[in-house]
Scaffold this active site. Structure first.
Site, mmCIF file in Angstrom:
data_model
loop_
_atom_site.group_PDB
_atom_site.id
_atom_site.type_symbol
_atom_site.label_atom_id
_atom_site.label_comp_id
_atom_site.label_asym_id
_atom_site.label_seq_id
_atom_site.Cartn_x
_atom_site.Cartn_y
_atom_site.Cartn_z
ATOM 1 N N ARG A 101 -2.429 7.173 20.624
ATOM 2 C CA ARG A 101 -0.994 6.949 20.692
ATOM 3 C C ARG A 101 -0.389 8.303 21.033
ATOM 4 O O ARG A 101 -0.802 9.335 20.466
ATOM 5 C CB ARG A 101 -0.500 6.455 19.323
ATOM 6 C CG ARG A 101 0.911 5.970 19.330
ATOM 7 C CD ARG A 101 1.050 4.584 19.869
ATOM 8 N NE ARG A 101 2.468 4.219 19.866
ATOM 9 C CZ ARG A 101 3.068 3.561 20.820
ATOM 10 N NH1 ARG A 101 2.392 3.142 21.877
ATOM 11 N NH2 ARG A 101 4.349 3.271 20.742
ATOM 12 N N GLU B 154 11.900 12.457 18.583
ATOM 13 C CA GLU B 154 10.477 12.107 18.777
ATOM 14 C C GLU B 154 10.369 10.640 19.185
ATOM 15 O O GLU B 154 10.792 9.751 18.441
ATOM 16 C CB GLU B 154 9.729 12.363 17.465
ATOM 17 C CG GLU B 154 8.272 12.011 17.520
ATOM 18 C CD GLU B 154 7.541 12.395 16.223
ATOM 19 O OE1 GLU B 154 7.880 13.431 15.599
ATOM 20 O OE2 GLU B 154 6.638 11.630 15.834
ATOM 21 N N ARG C 236 12.192 9.818 14.822
ATOM 22 C CA ARG C 236 12.758 10.845 13.942
ATOM 23 C C ARG C 236 13.471 11.916 14.763
ATOM 24 O O ARG C 236 13.214 12.071 15.961
ATOM 25 C CB ARG C 236 11.708 11.540 13.064
ATOM 26 C CG ARG C 236 10.262 11.274 13.342
ATOM 27 C CD ARG C 236 9.391 11.935 12.299
ATOM 28 N NE ARG C 236 8.155 12.433 12.904
ATOM 29 C CZ ARG C 236 7.286 13.202 12.296
ATOM 30 N NH1 ARG C 236 7.490 13.583 11.057
ATOM 31 N NH2 ARG C 236 6.194 13.602 12.924
ATOM 32 N N ARG D 154 7.048 5.604 -6.300
ATOM 33 C CA ARG D 154 7.229 6.602 -7.365
ATOM 34 C C ARG D 154 8.242 6.070 -8.367
ATOM 35 O O ARG D 154 9.389 5.827 -7.998
ATOM 36 C CB ARG D 154 7.756 7.903 -6.783
ATOM 37 C CG ARG D 154 6.704 8.620 -6.006
ATOM 38 C CD ARG D 154 6.876 10.122 -6.196
ATOM 39 N NE ARG D 154 5.984 10.782 -5.273
ATOM 40 C CZ ARG D 154 6.380 11.640 -4.345
ATOM 41 N NH1 ARG D 154 7.657 11.966 -4.259
ATOM 42 N NH2 ARG D 154 5.520 12.195 -3.539
ATOM 43 N N ARG E 291 0.824 -1.215 0.000
ATOM 44 C CA ARG E 291 0.000 0.000 0.000
ATOM 45 C C ARG E 291 0.860 1.267 0.000
ATOM 46 O O ARG E 291 0.350 2.360 -0.135
ATOM 47 C CB ARG E 291 -0.924 -0.003 1.221
ATOM 48 C CG ARG E 291 -1.887 -1.188 1.251
ATOM 49 C CD ARG E 291 -3.052 -0.916 2.186
ATOM 50 N NE ARG E 291 -2.638 -0.760 3.567
ATOM 51 C CZ ARG E 291 -2.566 -1.762 4.445
ATOM 52 N NH1 ARG E 291 -2.884 -2.977 4.083
ATOM 53 N NH2 ARG E 291 -2.191 -1.552 5.688
ATOM 54 N N TYR F 252 -7.542 11.479 12.432
ATOM 55 C CA TYR F 252 -6.313 12.174 12.061
ATOM 56 C C TYR F 252 -6.634 13.125 10.910
ATOM 57 O O TYR F 252 -7.093 12.694 9.849
ATOM 58 C CB TYR F 252 -5.180 11.212 11.634
ATOM 59 C CG TYR F 252 -3.960 12.022 11.286
ATOM 60 C CD1 TYR F 252 -3.070 12.421 12.269
ATOM 61 C CD2 TYR F 252 -3.764 12.493 9.991
ATOM 62 C CE1 TYR F 252 -1.991 13.249 11.971
ATOM 63 C CE2 TYR F 252 -2.690 13.318 9.679
ATOM 64 C CZ TYR F 252 -1.817 13.689 10.684
ATOM 65 O OH TYR F 252 -0.773 14.526 10.390
ATOM 66 N N ASP G 2 -4.828 16.275 8.599
ATOM 67 C CA ASP G 2 -3.778 17.235 8.346
ATOM 68 C C ASP G 2 -4.384 18.627 8.526
ATOM 69 O O ASP G 2 -5.612 18.788 8.531
ATOM 70 C CB ASP G 2 -3.221 17.055 6.927
ATOM 71 C CG ASP G 2 -2.141 15.976 6.895
ATOM 72 O OD1 ASP G 2 -1.385 15.869 7.874
ATOM 73 O OD2 ASP G 2 -2.060 15.250 5.887
HETATM 74 C C1 LIG Z 1 3.233 14.698 15.468
HETATM 75 C C2 LIG Z 1 2.270 15.344 14.505
HETATM 76 C C3 LIG Z 1 2.766 15.994 13.389
HETATM 77 C C4 LIG Z 1 1.878 16.588 12.487
HETATM 78 N N1 LIG Z 1 2.391 17.175 11.364
HETATM 79 C C5 LIG Z 1 1.544 17.731 10.477
HETATM 80 C C6 LIG Z 1 2.051 18.311 9.276
HETATM 81 O O1 LIG Z 1 3.255 18.297 8.999
HETATM 82 N N2 LIG Z 1 1.161 18.875 8.415
HETATM 83 C C7 LIG Z 1 -0.195 18.883 8.664
HETATM 84 O O2 LIG Z 1 -0.953 19.414 7.849
HETATM 85 N N3 LIG Z 1 -0.690 18.352 9.810
HETATM 86 C C8 LIG Z 1 0.143 17.777 10.706
HETATM 87 N N4 LIG Z 1 -0.363 17.221 11.861
HETATM 88 C C9 LIG Z 1 -1.804 17.332 12.133
HETATM 89 C C10 LIG Z 1 -2.153 18.666 12.832
HETATM 90 O O3 LIG Z 1 -1.553 18.682 14.112
HETATM 91 C C11 LIG Z 1 -3.682 18.778 12.920
HETATM 92 O O4 LIG Z 1 -4.196 18.865 11.609
HETATM 93 C C12 LIG Z 1 -4.165 20.017 13.675
HETATM 94 O O5 LIG Z 1 -3.617 20.064 14.957
HETATM 95 C C13 LIG Z 1 -5.680 19.955 13.775
HETATM 96 O O6 LIG Z 1 -6.155 21.134 14.389
HETATM 97 P P1 LIG Z 1 -7.374 21.095 15.404
HETATM 98 O O7 LIG Z 1 -7.794 22.489 15.588
HETATM 99 O O8 LIG Z 1 -8.376 20.104 14.927
HETATM 100 O O9 LIG Z 1 -6.784 20.447 16.745
HETATM 101 P P2 LIG Z 1 -5.697 21.002 17.764
HETATM 102 O O10 LIG Z 1 -4.591 21.660 17.036
HETATM 103 O O11 LIG Z 1 -5.367 19.876 18.667
HETATM 104 O O12 LIG Z 1 -6.493 22.119 18.583
HETATM 105 C C14 LIG Z 1 -7.473 21.776 19.533
HETATM 106 C C15 LIG Z 1 -7.389 22.789 20.642
HETATM 107 O O13 LIG Z 1 -8.484 22.575 21.552
HETATM 108 C C16 LIG Z 1 -8.011 22.834 22.858
HETATM 109 N N5 LIG Z 1 -8.929 22.204 23.811
HETATM 110 C C17 LIG Z 1 -9.048 20.899 24.150
HETATM 111 N N6 LIG Z 1 -10.049 20.728 25.022
HETATM 112 C C18 LIG Z 1 -10.588 21.940 25.253
HETATM 113 C C19 LIG Z 1 -11.653 22.426 26.063
HETATM 114 N N7 LIG Z 1 -12.399 21.591 26.823
HETATM 115 N N8 LIG Z 1 -11.919 23.741 26.066
HETATM 116 C C20 LIG Z 1 -11.176 24.602 25.314
HETATM 117 N N9 LIG Z 1 -10.154 24.204 24.546
HETATM 118 C C21 LIG Z 1 -9.872 22.885 24.495
HETATM 119 C C22 LIG Z 1 -6.619 22.240 22.840
HETATM 120 O O14 LIG Z 1 -5.837 22.781 23.906
HETATM 121 C C23 LIG Z 1 -6.116 22.668 21.473
HETATM 122 O O15 LIG Z 1 -5.472 23.919 21.518
HETATM 123 C C24 LIG Z 1 0.488 16.566 12.739
HETATM 124 C C25 LIG Z 1 0.008 15.904 13.871
HETATM 125 C C26 LIG Z 1 0.883 15.271 14.728
HETATM 126 C C27 LIG Z 1 0.323 14.503 15.890
#
Ligand SMILES: Cc1cc2nc3c(=O)[nH]c(=O)nc-3n(C[C@H](O)[C@H](O)[C@H](O)COP(=O)(O)OP(=O)(O)OC[C@H]3O[C@@H](n4cnc5c(N)ncnc54)[C@H](O)[C@@H]3O)c2cc1C
Length: 354
Positions: free
Chosen positions: A232, A288, A263, A160, A156, A336, A338
């Site tokens: 995780r 990490e 990484r 390239r 899967r 998940y 992005d």
């Molecule tokens: C290790 C890692 C690397 C990543 N790298 C990439 C990348 O290179 N490119 C990419 O496009 N995406 C990447 N992502 C994904 C990216 O982190 C997410 O797309 C993004 O964080 C989603 O935004 P969100 O607003 O849904 O969630 P979050 O960014 O998690 O924001 C949610 C917010 O809600 C707050 N919150 C939680 N509970 C409450 C509550 N009860 N009251 C008020 N506030 C609250 C939290 O504190 C947080 O600030 C990565 C993810 C991980 C885990």
């Protein structure tokens, strides 16, 4: 429904929702549990070196969605960074994704485009590639012994048939030239928006009439009444080094199972346009380490299996009973995303402007 709306969570989903609602004329109260906005894309600029440190792991904005690309560029310009992922295996460095660059170097061959597919169809070749680059990494990432990792995963993995080592297939990518935090600050910079950090939204504080857009964990919202959803987690170990350049690239993967981290990030490489920062004789790296999640840890990757799918369905059913509640984002949807997908979901959630 009152004129005011509450947006709980100031990640990319919450900030986009807040901006859209504010521009639609609503008064928006943003409540963020952490001390600062930005969610998991939050960065801190190191005062001494000027390096933008990605607090929750490397974040590269990439998208194929023209609506998202147009929207995000209303607030920030991107610096043209193109993401490459290198991988170190037994002391040698290779380029991901799986393509002619990696395969030719690994096997010491000179395959041409058109020959790779047949070469990889040979089980001895695909098993060797799987064992070197995927088995150990995946077992570290998900905490399962290598024997439980299905070798069919290799089938899967996109292959390239060329020398393109750009990690993403997306048309647009980059890092906000003015830094990630500026994206969130500008999204929330609107006269109709007020922001309160350091406070978690809870259903106990809610009158049930004010419309709420919630992007925290969906199980936490309902007091974990059916149990906690599994995640995780990750541990980041950040180090400041007295060298100008530690590894010559932003991300180096380590695929051997014996090396406990997956990484190493070296953040200065995300801004090659910042010549002073690049030339500075110091650098900041971050190892990490994947780890199991327990209550109180940061949730990073949802674990999608039969029981979690059933559990999240129960919480979604609870949320659906509350007509003024909209749940979204990666924690709310238990999915998940992005960043571009989270932004697209926020644009969709506010398409009607309410
Ligand atoms: C290790 C890692 C690397 C990543 N790298 C990439 C990348 O290179 N490119 C990419 O496009 N995406 C990447 N992502 C994904 C990216 O982190 C997410 O797309 C993004 O964080 C989603 O935004 P969100 O607003 O849904 O969630 P979050 O960014 O998690 O924001 C949610 C917010 O809600 C707050 N919150 C939680 N509970 C409450 C509550 N009860 N009251 C008020 N506030 C609250 C939290 O504190 C947080 O600030 C990565 C993810 C991980 C885990």
């Amino acid at each position: 429904m009152t004129d005011e709306v509450i947006v709980a969570g100031a990640g990319i989903w919450g900030c986009t929702v807040a901006r859209r609602l504010a521009e639609a004329g609503r008064r928006v109260r943003v409540i963020e549990a952490r001390a600062a906005i930005g969610g998991n894309a939050r960065c801190e600029t190191d005062a001494e070196t000027g390096i933008e440190v990605h607090v929750y792991g490397s974040h590269i904005f990439h998208t194929h969605d023209p609506a998202v690309w147009d929207y995000v560029r209303r607030f920030v310009d991107f610096n043209g960074y193109q993401h490459k992922v290198l991988v170190k295996y037994r002391g040698k460095v290779y380029h991901l994704p799986l393509g002619l660059t990696l395969v030719n170097k690994f096997f010491g061959v000179e395959l041409s485009p058109g020959e790779l597919k047949d070469f990889m169809a040979d089980e001895a070749h695909s098993t060797a590639v799987f064992d070197a680059f995927f088995r150990g990494y995946t077992s570290k990432q998900w905490g399962r012994p290598p024997e439980e990792i299905d070798p069919s995963i290799i089938k899967r993995v996109p292959v390239r048939d060329n020398y393109d080592t750009n990690y993403y297939n997306d048309y647009w990518q980059g890092i906000p030239a003015s830094g990630y935090n500026s994206l969130f600050e500008r999204l929330l910079d609107h006269p109709n928006v007020s922001v309160e950090c350091g406070r978690a939204f809870s259903l106990d504080d809610w009158d049930g009439r004010t419309r709420v857009y919630y992007s925290g964990p969906i199980d936490a919202l309902f007091g974990f009444r059916y149990g906690a959803l599994p995640w995780r987690s990750l541990r980041f170990e950040t180090e400041r080094l007295d060298v100008a350049d530690f590894q010559g690239t932003s991300v180096m993967n380590y695929t051997e199972a014996e090396i406990p981290y997956t990484r190493i990030h070296e953040f200065k490489h995300y801004h090659p346009e910042l010549k002073d920062v690049m030339a500075c004789g110091r650098t900041i790296i971050c190892r990490e380490y994947p780890q199991p999640w327990k209550s109180g840890d940061e949730p990073y990757y949802p674990i999608n299996d039969e029981s979690s799918v059933a559990l999240v369905a129960k919480y979604r059913a609870e949320a659906a009973k509350l007509p003024n509640l909209v749940v979204g984002g990666r924690l709310g949807d238990y999915r998940y995303y992005d960043m571009d997908q989270a932004m697209a979901a926020a644009l969709a959630a506010t398409a009607q402007g309410c």
